[in-house]
Design an enzyme around this catalytic site. Structure first.
Site, mmCIF file in Angstrom:
data_model
loop_
_atom_site.group_PDB
_atom_site.id
_atom_site.type_symbol
_atom_site.label_atom_id
_atom_site.label_comp_id
_atom_site.label_asym_id
_atom_site.label_seq_id
_atom_site.Cartn_x
_atom_site.Cartn_y
_atom_site.Cartn_z
ATOM 1 N NE ARG A 89 -3.382 2.458 2.596
ATOM 2 C CZ ARG A 89 -3.244 3.335 3.592
ATOM 3 N NH1 ARG A 89 -2.538 3.032 4.672
ATOM 4 N NH2 ARG A 89 -3.832 4.495 3.531
ATOM 5 C CG HIS A 133 -0.853 9.031 3.592
ATOM 6 N ND1 HIS A 133 -1.108 7.687 3.791
ATOM 7 C CD2 HIS A 133 -0.349 9.480 4.758
ATOM 8 C CE1 HIS A 133 -0.747 7.347 5.023
ATOM 9 N NE2 HIS A 133 -0.276 8.421 5.638
ATOM 10 C CD GLU A 179 -4.393 7.504 9.705
ATOM 11 O OE1 GLU A 179 -3.756 8.510 10.049
ATOM 12 O OE2 GLU A 179 -4.114 6.352 10.099
ATOM 13 C CG ASN A 304 -5.242 3.277 8.658
ATOM 14 O OD1 ASN A 304 -5.403 2.311 7.911
ATOM 15 N ND2 ASN A 304 -4.740 4.428 8.235
ATOM 16 C CE1 TYR A 306 -0.168 2.531 13.567
ATOM 17 C CE2 TYR A 306 -2.137 3.600 12.721
ATOM 18 C CZ TYR A 306 -0.867 3.095 12.519
ATOM 19 O OH TYR A 306 -0.283 3.148 11.273
ATOM 20 C CD GLU A 358 -1.670 3.889 8.106
ATOM 21 O OE1 GLU A 358 -1.456 4.303 9.271
ATOM 22 O OE2 GLU A 358 -1.763 4.639 7.122
#
Ligand code: IFM
Length: 455
Positions: A89, A133, A179, A304, A306, A358
């Protein structure tokens, strides 16, 4: 959920929890790795400009060279092959292919992505692209106000259509935004990211323009390609720091601003009413027809993940129960929240197939010279193994996830943290540009090998 630590984990068993056609990948983005910031006609981005403002970047660094991937992409693809990845990606740099963000295309910029995509395909890697991005052409920011202007949506759609026309047949997927919460909130409200503004009203207006541009880009790309189209959202679900009613309410709003603000207009046709009420006069201006433009059908959702947020109504740093490890970013490691969140998304939104676009951690990695240079990053192996066990659990509960991309292939420019944070499977020595596989890269390679053996 019971997680096994990596030492007691049967890798073959973990691999066999994923379906045969599940894809393993790694992710990067243009601004963070490419370098060649002003090479071959590339225009400046808002990050090129932001890095030049004193005090913005922790180590006062810039992205002029970054990982020099622009010149080393073939070597980096060899690293991906060595890992056994199925997919990669990456993102297009808008100012590399359209220096002003409108008008003329930069053929030399497109030629770079042409070479990159061909080399990926030759290496047997699926290319998954993202259009935005965070590296907005600085010229567009200056001329029309960038994301603050509603007029950015048709320009972004033109850019998207051009990429789809040129590359759609060779790309496995195209995501519009990476994002958008970060673009809007960190860029326009907290000033941590470019362009460094400090207004909640601006941030919310920008978020709406990002959503509009997403919808318009999807519609424009549909006319050009049959590639899978979607968006990548960062999900940091919020939980109350204590069971008090006030904390519960604050967490619900925080979750609303982070998760529901982006999911709801795309998958439910409306911004969340409780959040609109909460932000009051800062709410964005939404015109009739906007939500229909935003709610285009998608082929996939990129998630994504985290960490989580623990929220206290008093605004004090939350100290929740059971706090365990934290990464070098100060982010709490909560794989069980990852599983629960995916199940929630399935239940509340019935999304299209999901890719984990991600997931990863920053760690204070260092090269150990003997017996031969290596990078012992047991913390990252534990993070990966915990999150992959959690992913397998969520999938076992019926969540349709098609692939996983570790963030990131390489150590790289971590935005306002500069080069001080290392997320990579490969350690980068920025003085020599030498890449070195960390122990986690060997671990990921062997997991992929076990999975491949059962295909
Ligand atoms: O480095 C970033 C990436 O650009 C977007 N998602 C989060 C990563 C780690 O902060």
């Amino acid at each position: 959920m019971h997680l096994l630590d990596p030492e007691h984990l049967d890798l073959a068993a973990l691999a066999s929890a994923f379906p045969r056609d599940f894809i393993w990948g790694a992710a990067t983005s243009a601004a963070q790795i490419e370098g060649a910031a002003f090479t071959d006609g590339k225009g400046a981005s808002i990050w090129d400009a932001f890095c030049r403002q004193p005090g913005r970047i922790k180590d006062a660094s810039d992205i002029d060279t970054a990982c020099d991937h622009y010149h080393r992409f073939r070597d980096d693809i060899a690293l991906m092959r060595g890992l056994g990845l199925d997919a990669y990606r990456f993102s297009f740099s808008w100012p590399r292919v359209q220096p002003l963000g409108e008008g003329a295309w930069n053929e030399a910029g497109f030629a770079f992505y042409d070479r990159l995509i061909d080399a990926l395909l030759e290496a047997g890697l699926q290319p998954h692209a993202t259009l935005y991005h965070w590296d907005l052409p600085q010229a567009l920011h200056e001329r029309i106000g960038g994301w603050l202007s509603r007029d950015i949506a048709p320009r972004f759609a033109d850019y998207a259509a051009e990429v789809a026309r040129r590359f759609g047949s060779r790309l496995a997927s195209i995501a519009t935004h990476n994002e958008p919460w970060c673009t809007a909130t960190l860029g326009y409200e907290t000033a941590q990211f470019a362009p460094g503004h400090t207004s909640r009203a601006e941030s919310l207006q920008v978020s709406h323009h990002l959503m509009l541009s997403h919808g318009d880009a999807i519609a424009a790309m549909r006319a050009e390609t049959t590639a899978k189209l979607g968006i990548v959202l960062n999900h940091t679900p919020s939980f109350p720091a204590t069971p008090s009613e006030a904390d519960r309410r604050a967490a619900r709003i925080d979750d609303g601003l982070n998760v529901r603000w982006y999911m709801d207009p795309i998958f439910r046709g409306a911004y969340p009413a409780d959040v609109i009420e909460h932000v009051g006069a800062d709410a964005p201006r939404i015109l009739p027809g906007d939500l229909a433009r935003i709610g285009q059908p998608l082929d996939f959702l990129g998630v994504n993940f985290y960490t989580r947020n623990l929220i206290s109504a008093t605004g004090q740093a939350a100290q929740g129960p059971g706090r365990r490890g934290f990464t070098d970013m100060g982010w709490e490691v909560v794989p069980e929240v990852f599983a629960a969140h995916l199940v929630r998304l399935g239940r509340e939104y019935s999304p299209p197939p999901i890719y984990i676009t991600e997931n990863g951690m920053a760690n204070a990695d260092r090269v150990v010279a003997l017996p031969q240079p290596h990078v012992p990053d047991a913390e990252r192996i534990a993070y990966l193994s915990g999150h992959l066990q959690a992913l397998a659990t969520a999938m076992g509960l019926g969540v349709d996830v098609r692939g996983y991309f570790y963030w990131s292939l390489l150590d790289n420019f971590e935005w306002n943290s500069g080069y001080t944070k290392r997320f990579g499977l490969f350690h980068v020595d920025y003085a020599t540009q030498q890449r070195l596989a960390k122990d986690s890269a060997h671990w990921y390679h062997s997991l992929i090998g076990h999975h491949r053996a059962k295909r």
